[in-house]
Design an enzyme around this catalytic site. Sequence first.
Site, PDB file in Angstrom:
ATOM      1  N   HIS A  17      28.337  26.616  28.417  1.00 19.00           N
ATOM      2  CA  HIS A  17      26.986  26.765  28.833  1.00 19.00           C
ATOM      3  C   HIS A  17      26.541  28.196  28.443  1.00 19.00           C
ATOM      4  O   HIS A  17      26.927  28.854  27.817  1.00 19.00           O
ATOM      5  CB  HIS A  17      27.192  26.547  30.439  1.00 19.00           C
ATOM      6  N   CYS A 125      44.540  28.885  44.275  1.00 17.83           N
ATOM      7  CA  CYS A 125      43.171  28.204  44.105  1.00 17.83           C
ATOM      8  C   CYS A 125      43.484  27.188  42.827  1.00 17.83           C
ATOM      9  O   CYS A 125      43.682  27.971  41.745  1.00 17.83           O
ATOM     10  CB  CYS A 125      42.079  29.245  43.791  1.00 17.83           C
ATOM     11  N   CYS A 143      38.563  30.173  48.310  1.00 14.45           N
ATOM     12  CA  CYS A 143      38.529  30.962  47.183  1.00 14.45           C
ATOM     13  C   CYS A 143      37.273  31.789  47.086  1.00 14.45           C
ATOM     14  O   CYS A 143      36.080  31.146  46.993  1.00 14.45           O
ATOM     15  CB  CYS A 143      38.843  29.898  45.866  1.00 14.45           C
ATOM     16  N   LYS A 296      23.612  31.672  41.612  1.00 14.29           N
ATOM     17  CA  LYS A 296      24.514  31.275  40.772  1.00 14.29           C
ATOM     18  C   LYS A 296      24.048  30.059  40.293  1.00 14.29           C
ATOM     19  O   LYS A 296      23.661  29.128  40.835  1.00 14.29           O
ATOM     20  CB  LYS A 296      26.001  31.414  41.255  1.00 14.29           C
TER      21      LYS A 296
HETATM   22  N1  MSP Z   1      39.727  31.321  30.025  1.00 17.91           N
HETATM   23  C1  MSP Z   1      39.352  32.430  31.023  1.00 17.91           C
HETATM   24  C2  MSP Z   1      39.464  33.631  30.122  1.00 17.91           C
HETATM   25  C3  MSP Z   1      40.928  34.066  29.493  1.00 17.91           C
HETATM   26  S1  MSP Z   1      40.600  35.417  28.406  1.00 17.91           S
HETATM   27  C4  MSP Z   1      42.050  35.737  28.032  1.00 17.91           C
HETATM   28  C5  MSP Z   1      37.855  32.263  31.519  1.00 17.91           C
HETATM   29  N2  MSP Z   1      37.227  31.279  30.874  1.00 17.91           N
HETATM   30  S2  MSP Z   1      35.879  30.865  31.609  1.00 17.91           S
HETATM   31  O1  MSP Z   1      35.416  29.887  30.267  1.00 17.91           O
HETATM   32  O2  MSP Z   1      35.721  30.490  32.675  1.00 17.91           O
HETATM   33  O3  MSP Z   1      34.664  32.092  31.143  1.00 17.91           O
HETATM   34  C6  MSP Z   1      34.868  32.416  29.858  1.00 17.91           C
HETATM   35  C7  MSP Z   1      33.922  33.867  29.860  1.00 17.91           C
HETATM   36  O4  MSP Z   1      32.672  33.486  30.088  1.00 17.91           O
HETATM   37  C8  MSP Z   1      34.300  35.048  30.810  1.00 17.91           C
HETATM   38  O5  MSP Z   1      34.340  36.444  30.455  1.00 17.91           O
HETATM   39  C9  MSP Z   1      33.426  34.548  32.100  1.00 17.91           C
HETATM   40  O6  MSP Z   1      33.114  35.776  32.864  1.00 17.91           O
HETATM   41  C10 MSP Z   1      32.172  34.366  31.106  1.00 17.91           C
HETATM   42  N3  MSP Z   1      31.021  33.552  31.961  1.00 17.91           N
HETATM   43  C11 MSP Z   1      31.414  32.396  32.407  1.00 17.91           C
HETATM   44  N4  MSP Z   1      30.263  32.077  33.264  1.00 17.91           N
HETATM   45  C12 MSP Z   1      29.302  33.193  33.306  1.00 17.91           C
HETATM   46  C13 MSP Z   1      28.065  33.376  33.451  1.00 17.91           C
HETATM   47  N5  MSP Z   1      27.342  32.584  34.441  1.00 17.91           N
HETATM   48  N6  MSP Z   1      27.400  34.495  33.445  1.00 17.91           N
HETATM   49  C14 MSP Z   1      27.822  35.304  32.340  1.00 17.91           C
HETATM   50  N7  MSP Z   1      29.166  35.131  31.996  1.00 17.91           N
HETATM   51  C15 MSP Z   1      29.955  34.247  32.556  1.00 17.91           C
HETATM   52  O7  MSP Z   1      37.680  33.009  32.383  1.00 17.91           O
END
Ligand code: MSP
Length: 501
Positions: A17, A125, A143, A296
């Site tokens: 996304h 969680c 959570c 969000k």
């Molecule tokens: N798999 C873990 C990260 C492991 S790193 C060794 C994870 N994955 S995630 O898919 O949930 O998120 C990946 C990255 O995208 C994270 O840095 C997270 O903060 C970022 N984002 C996910 N949704 C976001 C927003 N809505 N806005 C900005 N970044 C966000 O966490």
Amino acid sequence: MSFYITTAISYVNGAPHLGHAYEAIATDVIARHMRQRGEDVFFLTGTDEHGEPVADAARAQGVEPLELADINAARFKALMPQLEVSNDFFIRTTDEQHELKVQEVLQKVHDNGYTYKGLYEGWYCPRCADFKVENEILDGNLCPIHEIPLTREQEENWFFRLSAFQEALEQLFDEHPDFVMPARPFNEARSFIGQGLQDVSLSRARLKWGITVPWDPDHVFYVWFDALLNYYTALSYARPGEDLTDRYWPASYHVIGKDILKFHTIFWPAILMAAGIALPHHVYVHGFLLGADGRKMSKSLGNVLEPFEVMDAYGTDALRFYLLRDVAFGGDGAVGIDAVRKRYEAELANEYGNLASRTIAMLIRYRDGVVPTAETDRALQADFDGLADEVATLLNRAELSQALELIWQRVRRLNRYVEERAPWQLARDPANAATLDETLASLADGVRALSVLLHPYMPASTEQLLDALGARSTDWSGAEFAEQGNGATVAALEPLFPKRA
Ligand code: MSP
């Protein structure tokens, strides 16, 4: 100098996304900028495929975890070139070489005496795949991230002696105030450490979808340690037949979102110390993209902005520009398609695009398409003095939006210059030929230098423009305003940011 930069690796329980795209784009801007500066850059991104969230999602869809991982990893991987993201490798934590290297490193942590077996009980969680400590749990045992009920879980785990690194981590933070940037997440992580570190579980007994603990094969490693290690393992196999570890480790920059601060700034340096591996230099923490309503983003609220919606309507460069311009990098910010349209029209089409079109059209009309070799305007040049250095200094600290703002002030300055000089009036009287030469040489070189500076943000359109200006190079040496027009032959240019319906 080697410069190694990474994004977080994304969970494959769903499709990519805009939040993922945002992080990849921001990291790409830094990677491209460092390449311009002649650094030996390695840029890594990828997918985090083990653990409970993926196993749960696969179960819900009636497929094996690897099947789900294959589908979504392919989507993440394909997204990168679509975003013009120039990663050098795409790691999947299900890569066999990653798994072997994780076992090797964590075996060392075990051999060094930093593990023990114990009973873990806590509030868990399933979406975070993480136990929560008491002070972060929301009322009603929810959570803090997902606002779903936590479950009380107990199991025999291997533990990592995080507490043994209390002093070493305090020292790391005290001696390296730029280990975590910006200041706010630095302070947050520092105060978390200050509260006293508890040991954390390193393995899971119940889960099968993970990397086997080599000294106790009934366990798999807790997904976060497996995932964090991607930054290190990738270097050992990203280039077949070559180990890049010595060339690029330790990492210069990990770019992450604020929700995964604790893992990257506390667990990660501690596990590296336990394994005797050098620590990364910086962790840069960005904020969250929110829906246009400031909440969000979520499908159920209907406030989601899809990357493809923006790319289809306005192009990839516009998406990249918009995200780094409209949301001050480091903070949270609301995003929506109306705001994209406004920035596109007001800044990309009317300011940068128009400046480019006017400059090229005037060079063709008044000087047969050749940039005069006249000296450039000293007074105008003075407004660009120090710009390239300021941009580089800001980008060293991942201040992406501030750097873009400084560049944009000069885009506006050049547009004002066009109005001040009114070349169409100068062209009416041959007595003004020298002034017109100076004006056009200055405009051509100003647009060229700004395009070099903007290149990491908008690679395709700046390249198109630089090509039309007959000055292809995007090297950093070209980021300064030249003293003289370069005599290049320019070519007609289609509008870079055409009007959209
Ligand atoms: N798999 C873990 C990260 C492991 S790193 C060794 C994870 N994955 S995630 O898919 O949930 O998120 C990946 C990255 O995208 C994270 O840095 C997270 O903060 C970022 N984002 C996910 N949704 C976001 C927003 N809505 N806005 C900005 N970044 C966000 O966490």
